[in-house]
Scaffold this active site. Structure first.
Site, mmCIF file in Angstrom:
data_model
loop_
_atom_site.group_PDB
_atom_site.id
_atom_site.type_symbol
_atom_site.label_atom_id
_atom_site.label_comp_id
_atom_site.label_asym_id
_atom_site.label_seq_id
_atom_site.Cartn_x
_atom_site.Cartn_y
_atom_site.Cartn_z
ATOM 1 N N TYR A 299 0.226 -46.557 24.744
ATOM 2 C CA TYR A 299 0.100 -45.854 25.831
ATOM 3 C C TYR A 299 1.026 -45.864 26.727
ATOM 4 O O TYR A 299 1.815 -46.621 26.998
ATOM 5 C CB TYR A 299 -1.387 -46.291 26.459
ATOM 6 C CG TYR A 299 -2.677 -46.373 25.622
ATOM 7 C CD1 TYR A 299 -3.293 -45.271 25.821
ATOM 8 C CD2 TYR A 299 -2.953 -47.547 24.834
ATOM 9 C CE1 TYR A 299 -4.598 -45.338 25.033
ATOM 10 C CE2 TYR A 299 -3.987 -47.307 24.227
ATOM 11 C CZ TYR A 299 -4.840 -46.356 23.981
ATOM 12 O OH TYR A 299 -6.156 -46.388 23.402
ATOM 13 N N HIS A 307 -4.861 -40.559 26.488
ATOM 14 C CA HIS A 307 -4.917 -41.016 25.119
ATOM 15 C C HIS A 307 -3.825 -41.650 24.696
ATOM 16 O O HIS A 307 -2.475 -41.308 25.159
ATOM 17 C CB HIS A 307 -5.592 -39.823 24.147
ATOM 18 C CG HIS A 307 -6.858 -39.458 24.289
ATOM 19 N ND1 HIS A 307 -8.212 -40.440 23.965
ATOM 20 C CD2 HIS A 307 -7.278 -38.258 24.921
ATOM 21 C CE1 HIS A 307 -8.853 -39.559 24.606
ATOM 22 N NE2 HIS A 307 -8.853 -38.489 24.923
ATOM 23 N N LYS A 354 -2.123 -37.792 17.532
ATOM 24 C CA LYS A 354 -1.038 -38.593 17.766
ATOM 25 C C LYS A 354 -0.076 -38.733 16.889
ATOM 26 O O LYS A 354 -0.237 -38.282 15.581
ATOM 27 C CB LYS A 354 -2.047 -40.039 17.425
ATOM 28 C CG LYS A 354 -3.056 -40.145 18.398
ATOM 29 C CD LYS A 354 -3.822 -41.589 18.160
ATOM 30 C CE LYS A 354 -5.212 -41.779 18.956
ATOM 31 N NZ LYS A 354 -5.058 -41.370 20.422
#
Length: 400
Positions: A299, A307, A354
């Site tokens: 993060y 996120h 991601k």
């Protein structure tokens, strides 16, 4: 039509105000990225005097948290509520054993017993959002079905009507508001609130730190004191180093009187600590990534802000392949992976937006690292890390 546009704009403005207010609150609560705080001396005379002698006027505020080592779970238990709050709000360290992430079990219990002064936790916010999202999809599907039925009936009569003429309002994400029943769906009953409030609940939750997090807080930041589980006496840095290595040995080797074979460069504690120390020192917040089939998540600031942007797979690489055959440890991802495994984790993380990263931790050869080096953190300089980004090729999205 103008009324619909006005409602849409007002709904967007209201949501933006709420998001901005929540963002400002988080910026204040989670302003410090690490437990240690560096503050300036407010006395101008003292600042001037210290500057003359070449002394920095900066003060170091160290929280000095306390934890107990638990060999069964290979973790450090933080039981003091103040220490738990400090470690979570200053760097997002650890995890509540009765919570999803932030230790909020006591707050959730208090919320279930009393309606006064309610403070929603992250778990309750998530449950509320999921219930609202489910209801929104249901309402939208019903509205679309009703509009289609009206249009088909008009077409059978030889008429063509627009969506506005059907009289059915199709909700949008900007204008839709949940009903009262959905807003309170995640709230428990409060009929016994006045009786139960007389007795404050006992806090049964503790925070668990991984061994890598605990050693980072102890050695790198010097803000955590670890106590022995039996004697409850503070452990020295050398004792912590040895105990953390021994905790990863197989059970049949932990009973041996000599634990010298635990000091190996491929000890799981060492490999994971090298990873955590590397990315923590670069400013990333490192959290467990088992939810997305990876080892860690990175993060930028923390889970409450954004996120995780990167999903990390820790891959240990032996400098000397012979060390793998003689090792008492079975390192994860040390064996060659299959294409099915790669396709699985790549697809999972691409769908949640991601970036999948393979982080290769190079393990020095046992012949190159002496026993005295392994007995202290001096051996950490022997390790190195390389990253490779893995992306899933989607022809429809990547044509441009």
């Amino acid at each position: 039509m103008a009324a619909t546009v006005d409602q849409s704009q007002s709904g967007q403005n209201s949501s933006q105000k709420k998001a901005g207010r929540r963002r400002n609150e988080n910026n204040v609560i989670y302003a410090n990225p690490l437990p240690i705080i560096f503050s300036q001396v407010e006395n101008k005379f003292a600042v001037t005097t210290l500057g003359i002698f070449g002394i920095s006027p900066t003060r170091v505020l160290n929280p000095r948290c306390k934890g107990v080592f638990d060999p069964t779970t290979r973790s450090i238990w933080i039981t003091d509520p103040k220490d738990r709050m400090v470690l979570w709000r200053r760097g997002f360290f650890g995890k509540g054993n009765l919570s999803r992430s932030e230790p909020s079990w006591l707050v959730r219990l208090a919320n279930s017993r009393s309606a006064a002064g309610r403070q929603m936790t992250s778990e309750e916010v998530t449950a509320k959002r999921r219930a609202e999202r489910k209801q929104f999809k249901s309402d939208r599907a019903q509205a679309i079905t009703a509009a289609a039925a009206e249009a088909e009936a008009a077409f059978a009569e030889g008429r063509v009507i627009s969506v506005e003429e059907t009289g059915v309002s199709i909700p949008s994400a900007a204008t839709w508001k949940p009903s009262v029943s959905i807003r309170n769906a995640d709230l428990p009953e409060r009929s016994l609130g006045t009786v139960l409030d007389a007795e404050p609940p006992e806090d049964m939750e503790h925070m668990q730190l991984t061994l890598s997090e605990a050693f980072f807080l102890t050695w790198a930041l010097d803000c955590l004191c670890i106590y022995h589980p039996k004697t409850l006496e503070p452990m020295t840095l050398r004792e912590i180093w040895t105990v953390f290595h021994t905790a990863h040995l197989p059970l049949h080797l932990q009973t041996l009187p000599s634990q010298a074979h635990a000091l190996r460069p491929d000890n799981p504690f060492l490999v994971n600590y090298v990873f955590l120390h590397h990315y923590r020192s670069l400013g990333w917040v490192v959290k467990n990534g088992v939810k997305f089939c990876v080892d860690y998540l990175l993060y930028k600031r923390g889970p409450v802000f954004h996120h995780a942007e990167f999903a990390m797979v820790l891959i240990p690489v032996y400098e000397d392949p012979e060390d793998a055959s003689s090792s008492p440890f079975k390192l994860s991802n040390a064996e060659p992976f299959t294409w099915q495994w790669l396709s699985t984790i790549n697809r999972v993380n691409s769908q949640v937006q991601k970036t999948l990263v393979f982080s290769y931790v190079s393990i020095p050869a046992c012949s190159r690292v002496s026993r005295s080096e392994l007995a202290s953190p001096a051996c950490l300089e022997r390790y190195s890390i390389r990253e490779i980004i893995i992306r899933r090729f989607v022809p429809a999205r990547m044509r441009d």
